[in-house]
Design a protein around this motif. Structure first.
Motif, PDB file in Angstrom:
ATOM      1  N   ASP A 127       0.818  -1.219   0.000  1.00 50.20           N
ATOM      2  CA  ASP A 127       0.000   0.000   0.000  1.00 50.20           C
ATOM      3  C   ASP A 127       0.849   1.264   0.000  1.00 50.20           C
ATOM      4  N   GLY A 128       2.171   1.099  -0.075  1.00 53.12           N
ATOM      5  CA  GLY A 128       3.060   2.260  -0.089  1.00 53.12           C
ATOM      6  C   GLY A 128       3.404   2.799   1.279  1.00 53.12           C
ATOM      7  N   GLU A 129       2.936   2.121   2.339  1.00 49.28           N
ATOM      8  CA  GLU A 129       3.201   2.570   3.708  1.00 49.28           C
ATOM      9  C   GLU A 129       4.486   1.905   4.198  1.00 49.28           C
ATOM     10  N   ARG A 130       5.626   2.393   3.729  1.00 50.54           N
ATOM     11  CA  ARG A 130       6.893   1.727   4.013  1.00 50.54           C
ATOM     12  C   ARG A 130       7.291   1.803   5.478  1.00 50.54           C
ATOM     13  N   VAL A 131       7.115   2.962   6.091  1.00 52.15           N
ATOM     14  CA  VAL A 131       7.496   3.111   7.496  1.00 52.15           C
ATOM     15  C   VAL A 131       6.540   2.337   8.399  1.00 52.15           C
ATOM     16  N   THR A 132       5.256   2.354   8.075  1.00 50.14           N
ATOM     17  CA  THR A 132       4.287   1.569   8.857  1.00 50.14           C
ATOM     18  C   THR A 132       4.592   0.086   8.737  1.00 50.14           C
ATOM     19  N   SER A 133       4.987  -0.339   7.533  1.00 54.95           N
ATOM     20  CA  SER A 133       5.396  -1.734   7.346  1.00 54.95           C
ATOM     21  C   SER A 133       6.576  -2.064   8.248  1.00 54.95           C
ATOM     22  N   PHE A 134       7.569  -1.177   8.280  1.00 55.18           N
ATOM     23  CA  PHE A 134       8.732  -1.391   9.141  1.00 55.18           C
ATOM     24  C   PHE A 134       8.324  -1.490  10.602  1.00 55.18           C
ATOM     25  N   LYS A 135       7.456  -0.602  11.052  1.00 54.34           N
ATOM     26  CA  LYS A 135       7.044  -0.622  12.454  1.00 54.34           C
ATOM     27  C   LYS A 135       6.305  -1.914  12.797  1.00 54.34           C
ATOM     28  N   MET A 136       5.511  -2.405  11.849  1.00 49.37           N
ATOM     29  CA  MET A 136       4.795  -3.660  12.070  1.00 49.37           C
ATOM     30  C   MET A 136       5.787  -4.816  12.202  1.00 49.37           C
ATOM     31  N   LEU A 137       6.748  -4.878  11.309  1.00 53.46           N
ATOM     32  CA  LEU A 137       7.741  -5.956  11.337  1.00 53.46           C
ATOM     33  C   LEU A 137       8.645  -5.847  12.562  1.00 53.46           C
TER      34      LEU A 137
END
Length: 363
Positions: A127-137
């Motif tokens: 979805d283009g949410e790269r930082v949110t993806s990082f925080k989730m991981l």
């Protein structure tokens, strides 16, 4: 004592994120060992008609029911896993990262929570949410270190970090450059996933980002880690060639950092010995000459200083070393400057030993 209190607070904060059910569905029947088999049958019926989310809640409640007989518990557990994996696939296809995150926060077996969490990271990245993806991981890693999906998680971190690394945009509300977040993501990756196959690319990107910020020490450190941990990487040769260049870049004054220049020259010479026909060989030869030129300048500066304070021994020592080095690299200008000092001292140039100078010498 303080550390223990912090640990308790951290555990409580994680626990506060855990939810019991996905939909909050209010079941009419209680969950007991006596009716467990009936709940399994009902869950299968719900799955058959597409009520996956209600079936998931039913199976979660059943999973938490104590004293089930081994056969029923095994069947319910297997059905819970299949149901969750099916729902994860559906939510990924539907691009629903927040609902996948909600699955991660359920009171599920760790393996299933990790599956949902990594899937949420993928969905956020899609979805283009790269930082949110990082925080989730990162959250998955913090709660479940050494989990079973470390390689796929590393793939996602690498993809997010490399994407941020080439993003020149600035986020208006937070005034945060994307490249700063790239450093955060890639640093997390190489520290927590050191054996991931893409770490060489992460190290190389970090080195470039730190070099761009003129933080040369960090850039060199990442290049050295790339060479040390991934010596067979196609990026290792370039990294090894760049290290001595960055050593020179970070010097403020050559006359105060002779050891660093010597080290850069040793590294350049060693690289040329290993890769005499590489496409970077001409550049590294120029770098080697630059190191020798800086060493000549270092000695000339020192010789002038000793002349100024009437210390002829020191002046003679540094002038001779500058003259020999300048002769060996064919630098007529600096050779002449050293010879002018011999005239001032009333001495003659020393004999030039044929062959390369030692790569290390005393200060």
């Amino acid at each position: 004592m303080i550390r223990a209190l912090l640990s308790v607070c951290l555990l409580l904060s994680f626990a506060s994120c855990i939810t019991t059910t996905y939909t909050g569905y209010d079941f009419d029947e209680d969950f007991t060992p006596a009716n467990a088999a009936e709940h399994v049958v009902t869950a299968k019926e719900e799955i058959a008609v597409g009520d996956m989310e209600i079936a998931l809640d039913r199976l979660i409640e059943l999973h938490q029911t104590p004293s089930l007989d081994p056969v029923t518990r095994k069947e319910a557990g297997e059905l819970l896993e299949v149901t969750l994996l099916t729902l994860v696939d559906q939510l990924l296809e539907a691009e629903q990262p927040s609902r996948l995150k909600r699955l991660f926060n359920l009171e599920l077996p760790p393996r299933l929570r990790v599956t949902a969490g990594v899937a949420a990271g993928r969905a956020y990245l899609n979805d283009g949410e790269r930082v949110t993806s990082f925080k989730m991981l990162r959250k998955v890693e913090q709660i479940f270190p050494l989990h079973h999906l470390r390689m796929p998680a590393g793939d996602l971190l690498l993809e997010a970090g490399l994407s941020l690394a080439v993003d020149d945009s600035v986020w208006f509300l937070l005034f945060s450059p994307a490249k700063d977040r790239a450093i955060e993501v890639l640093d997390f990756m190489v520290l927590n996933y050191p054996f991931h196959a893409g770490c060489d690319r992460a190290y190389a990107a970090l080195a470039d980002l730190y070099e761009e910020s003129r933080w040369y020490e960090r850039s060199i450190q990442n290049l050295e880690d790339l060479v040390a941990f991934h010596p067979t990487s196609p990026l290792a040769v370039r990294a090894e060639a760049r290290i001595p260049l960055l050593r020179l870049e970070r010097l403020v004054r050559d006359d105060n950092d002779r050891n660093e220049v010597l080290r850069a020259r040793e590294e350049s010479a060693a690289w040329l010995a290993r890769y005499p026909d590489h496409q970077l060989t001409p550049d590294v030869r120029l770098l080697l000459r630059e190191c020798s030129t800086r060493l000549v300048e270092n000695d000339l500066v020192s010789a002038r200083y000793y002349l100024r304070i009437d210390e002829s021994f020191g002046a003679q020592l540094h002038a001779e070393r500058a003259w020999k080095e300048a002769q060996l690299i064919g630098d007529d200008l600096r050779t002449g400057q050293a010879e002018a000092m011999f005239e001032t001292l009333g001495t003659e140039p020393p004999e030039l030993t044929v062959g390369p100078m030692p790569l290390s010498s005393a200060n």
